[in-house]
Design an enzyme around this catalytic site. Structure first.
Site, PDB file in Angstrom:
ATOM      1  NE  ARG A 177      -2.235  -1.304   3.612  1.00 14.89           N
ATOM      2  CZ  ARG A 177      -1.666  -0.516   4.503  1.00 14.89           C
ATOM      3  NH1 ARG A 177      -1.756   0.807   4.380  1.00 14.89           N
ATOM      4  NH2 ARG A 177      -1.020  -1.010   5.535  1.00 14.89           N
ATOM      5  CE1 TYR A 180       0.338  -5.949  -1.865  1.00  9.47           C
ATOM      6  CE2 TYR A 180      -0.731  -3.921  -1.131  1.00  9.47           C
ATOM      7  CZ  TYR A 180      -0.263  -5.198  -0.869  1.00  9.47           C
ATOM      8  OH  TYR A 180      -0.417  -5.731   0.390  1.00  9.47           O
ATOM      9  N   GLY A 181      -2.576  -5.523  -4.386  1.00  2.79           N
ATOM     10  CA  GLY A 181      -3.825  -5.836  -3.686  1.00  2.79           C
ATOM     11  C   GLY A 181      -4.479  -4.695  -2.922  1.00  2.79           C
ATOM     12  CE  LYS A 211      -6.791  -3.424   5.670  1.00  2.00           C
ATOM     13  NZ  LYS A 211      -5.775  -4.300   5.290  1.00  2.00           N
ATOM     14  CG  HIS A 226      -6.879  -3.041  10.158  1.00  2.00           C
ATOM     15  ND1 HIS A 226      -5.561  -2.641  10.299  1.00  2.00           N
ATOM     16  CD2 HIS A 226      -6.864  -4.030   9.249  1.00  2.00           C
ATOM     17  CE1 HIS A 226      -4.796  -3.376   9.490  1.00  2.00           C
ATOM     18  NE2 HIS A 226      -5.552  -4.230   8.854  1.00  2.00           N
ATOM     19  CB  SER A 263      -0.539  -3.588   8.006  1.00  2.00           C
ATOM     20  OG  SER A 263      -1.683  -2.806   7.724  1.00  2.00           O
ATOM     21  CB  ALA A 264       2.627  -7.175   8.575  1.00  2.00           C
ATOM     22  CB  CYS A 265       0.889  -6.250  14.025  1.00  2.40           C
ATOM     23  SG  CYS A 265       2.059  -4.943  13.621  1.00  2.40           S
ATOM     24  N   GLY A 266      -0.077  -9.653  13.169  1.00  4.34           N
ATOM     25  CA  GLY A 266      -0.542 -10.894  13.763  1.00  4.34           C
ATOM     26  C   GLY A 266      -2.037 -11.174  13.785  1.00  4.34           C
ATOM     27  CG  ASN A 322       0.190 -15.789  12.245  1.00  7.50           C
ATOM     28  OD1 ASN A 322       0.687 -16.913  12.211  1.00  7.50           O
ATOM     29  ND2 ASN A 322       0.425 -14.893  11.309  1.00  7.50           N
ATOM     30  CG  ASP A 348      -7.345  -7.220   6.932  1.00  8.30           C
ATOM     31  OD1 ASP A 348      -6.365  -6.979   7.681  1.00  8.30           O
ATOM     32  OD2 ASP A 348      -7.606  -6.535   5.932  1.00  8.30           O
ATOM     33  NE  ARG A 353      -0.097  -8.383   2.462  1.00  5.57           N
ATOM     34  CZ  ARG A 353      -0.601  -8.160   3.682  1.00  5.57           C
ATOM     35  NH1 ARG A 353      -1.686  -8.788   4.070  1.00  5.57           N
ATOM     36  NH2 ARG A 353      -0.028  -7.316   4.514  1.00  5.57           N
ATOM     37  NE  ARG A 363       5.200  -6.530  13.506  1.00 13.96           N
ATOM     38  CZ  ARG A 363       5.733  -7.746  13.369  1.00 13.96           C
ATOM     39  NH1 ARG A 363       6.881  -8.036  13.964  1.00 13.96           N
ATOM     40  NH2 ARG A 363       5.142  -8.642  12.607  1.00 13.96           N
ATOM     41  CE1 TYR A 389       3.549 -16.648  14.135  1.00 15.99           C
ATOM     42  CE2 TYR A 389       5.370 -16.796  15.720  1.00 15.99           C
ATOM     43  CZ  TYR A 389       4.848 -16.339  14.502  1.00 15.99           C
ATOM     44  OH  TYR A 389       5.629 -15.572  13.674  1.00 15.99           O
ATOM     45  CG  ASN A 435      -0.049 -15.039  20.943  1.00 15.66           C
ATOM     46  OD1 ASN A 435       0.880 -14.852  21.727  1.00 15.66           O
ATOM     47  ND2 ASN A 435       0.045 -14.757  19.651  1.00 15.66           N
TER      48      ASN A 435
END
Ligand code: GTP
Ligand code: SPV
Ligand code: MN
Length: 586
Positions: free
Chosen positions: A71, A199-200, A208, A228, A250-253, A256, A279, A372, A403, A496, A499
């Site tokens: 993005r 890009y997605g 989004k 989000h 974004s990309a913080c889990g 997962n 998401d 992705r 994070r 993971y 948690n």
């Protein structure tokens, strides 16, 4: 062939076609036959690469342009009529100026190409909470990805009927010029314009752009929330399921956590986690609670780090009918690979750019850090039985997190709803590869919505605070941090599946089963209340993870004061009061 006689739809498509000048216009009806022929066409042009159909049936690889892999927050705009409505955290241009500038880029941009018309639904088609959109695009990759990520086709047009209640999205790849790339939102016109990207997150306009930026504005006006957030259900051995929504940047889990498998002892005892979404959550008041639906139909998940140990459910979700973007292509068996998939990188391979790559000797990553997979939700073994429930699921807890190397403890609970909104508003996190720009830079990312809130963030917080008045039993609000590091920069908490232990504490707090320590920042677990059996973490380490360093938090307060100061009079008084309380307690 036109699939509707709706005049609003047809005249808008005519306008867009007159501007972008495609050779033809093709309506996407949602049929498998049409999608199959588009896949074949994309393979013929190289836009998609067919992967090993025995090992990975229905799977394809796509490479986006190397300058177009994430993005672009600095090129994303909220074009409300008044600048004040976009607020200090969004880029803003007046609608007139933006339309004029982008029209010059769109002009003739689809010449020699096909314009595809994708009717799509965010949410179960026909459900009271579904919202509809139509995306015009010149990319088959976008068509095929939207077919995974959203519900598409004729049934959506039937719902739109003769009305004008749909989001108008126009996407043109143009020539992928990064200097002329724009992702623009016109909330007052229900319009999204995206140009010069493939890009997605920039081009799958249901995600989004619609389900967060446009939907957050709709939620403000209509009394609901677009967030989000992942949504998961924790099923206890007695069969009772409690639902949780969690907002991490974004990309913080999120993916997962949403697909988590409880540690062995819990699994044997009969605990289970169900994924409702990974998401985006739309939340609305109902029966005195907040109910959440996942408006999406698939996952657009981060590939690196995903493996059979960290997230077996995601691996299973990508086993068939998935599209992989910017990962390694293993030429020996025509499968895919990425960093963290296993310890056995292919030697005879192509990297994410399509260049020859030997994983044993290369010394540089083969997959892009923001590579992705796009996978149908129905493939996921732990997809919740409530995934298609049009009413959604009742939320017991909202969890914020990010994070943070040092400041935030493993988990803490807010004192009440307003304090919880404060906790969300002060979220900070290190930036990731999900957005173009530097990685690992700490920034404030309130509610993980900094890049996704379609209006003034101060007004957004006021809307959050106000939601409690619409719900008798609002969720309890928590904050977690899986990413505390030691002096060598290593993660202290195993994360993971482990948690789950934190989820257990959270749910027990929600049902009043546990006491807690009242600290300056909120309620912390009592020693012994986070079950560490079988985790490999000892109680001294847990103490470190739960430690609140007052000096660091005083610095934090200064940072928050500076951030809050940007908002002027849209900052809710209740939040400055919470900040003053925190400052005094420290
Ligand atoms: P978006 O799709 O960008 O919104 O991201 P997401 O929040 O869904 O993030 P995702 O679950 O894909 O995780 C991103 C990265 O964080 C991956 O590389 C994961 O391996 C890593 N990660 C996820 N959970 C944990 C955890 O509990 N501990 C640690 N150390 N890393 C984690
Ligand atoms: C994110 O960046 O938060 C994502 C991926 O989930 S994207 O769809 O690109 O926004
Ligand atoms: Mn996301």
């Amino acid at each position: 062939m036109q699939l509707t006689s709706n005049k609003h739809v047809l005249s808008w498509i005519d306008e867009c076609a007159a501007l972008t000048a495609p050779d033809s216009v093709v309506w996407i009806d949602g049929s498998e036959a049409q999608l199959a022929s588009l896949r074949a066409e994309a393979v013929a042009t190289g836009e998609l690469i067919t992967l090993n159909q025995e090992k990975m049936p229905g799977c394809y690889l796509h490479r986006s342009d190397p300058t177009d892999v994430a993005r672009v927050e600095d090129r994303t705009f909220i074009c409300s009529r008044s600048k004040r409505d976009a607020g200090p955290t969004n880029n803003w241009k007046s609608p007139d100026e933006m339309y004029a500038m982008m029209k010059s880029i769109y002009a003739g941009a689809m010449a020699g190409r096909v314009m595809y018309v994708i009717p799509y639904s965010m949410g179960v088609v026909g459900s009271p909470f579904a919202k509809y959109g139509i995306e015009l695009t010149d990319s088959i990759y976008v068509v095929l990805s939207m077919a995974i990520m959203t519900r598409i086709g004729k049934s959506v047009l039937a719902q739109i009927g003769d009305g004008a209640d749909f989001i108008k999205g126009l996407h043109a790849k143009a020539n992928l010029d990064p200097e002329r790339r724009y992702i623009a939102h016109f909330p007052e016109d229900n319009t999204i314009w995206s140009v010069n990207s493939g890009y997605g997150g920039n081009v799958l306009l249901g995600k989004k752009c619609f389900a967060l930026r446009m939907a957050s504005v709709l939620g403000r006006d209509q009394g609901w929330m677009a967030e989000h957030m992942l949504i998961l259900g924790v099923e206890a051995p007695n069969g009772e399921t409690k639902y949780v929504a969690a907002a991490f940047p974004s990309a913080c889990g999120k993916t997962n956590l949403a697909m988590l498998i409880p540690p062995e002892g819990y699994e044997k005892a009969g605990w289970k986690v169900w994924c409702v979404g990974d998401d985006i959550a739309w939340l609305r008041p109902k029966n005195g609670m907040l109910y959440a639906v996942n408006p999406e139909y698939g996952f657009f998940g981060v590939a690196p780090g995903t493996n059979v140990k960290s997230n077996p459910n995601a691996i299973a979700a990508t086993a068939k009918n998935a599209i992989f973007t910017n990962v390694v292509q293993n030429l020996d068996d025509n499968t895919v690979w990425w960093e963290g998939l296993d310890k056995n990188p292919p030697e005879n391979a192509l990297d994410w750019r399509g260049n020859p790559w030997n994983g044993k000797t290369a010394g540089t990553p083969g997959a892009h850090p923001n590579s992705r997979f796009t996978a149908p939700a129905v493939n996921c073994p732990c997809i919740s039985p409530e995934f298609e429930n049009p009413d959604g699921v009742p939320i017991s807890a909202i969890i914020f997190g990010g994070r943070r190397a040092k400041t935030a403890p493993l988990v803490y609970q807010s004192r009440d709803w307003t304090h919880g909104v404060f906790v969300g508003s002060i979220m900070g996190s290190e930036t990731t590869a999900a957005a173009a720009g530097a990685v690992g830079v700490a920034r404030r990312d309130p509610m993980a919505m900094l890049p996704f809130c379609g209006y003034d963030m101060g007004d957004y917080w006021a809307h959050w605070i106000d939601m409690a008045s619409k719900v008798e039993n609002p969720p309890q609000i928590f904050n977690v941090n899986w990413f505390r590091t030691d002096d060598d920069g290593k993660f202290i908490w195993p994360g993971y599946g482990e948690n789950f232990r934190v989820l257990e504490w959270i749910l027990k707090r929600c049902s009043g089963q546990l006491d807690a320590v009242d600290s300056a920042i909120g309620y912390l677990p009592l020693p012994g209340d986070v079950n560490l059996d079988g985790s490999g973490v000892d109680s001294a380490t847990l103490e470190t993870l739960l430690n609140v360093d007052k000096a660091l938090w005083r610095d934090e307060v200064s940072g928050i004061e500076e951030f809050y100061a940007k908002f002027g009079d849209t900052l809710p008084k209740a939040l400055s009061a919470e900040l003053a309380k925190l400052s005094a307690a420290l």
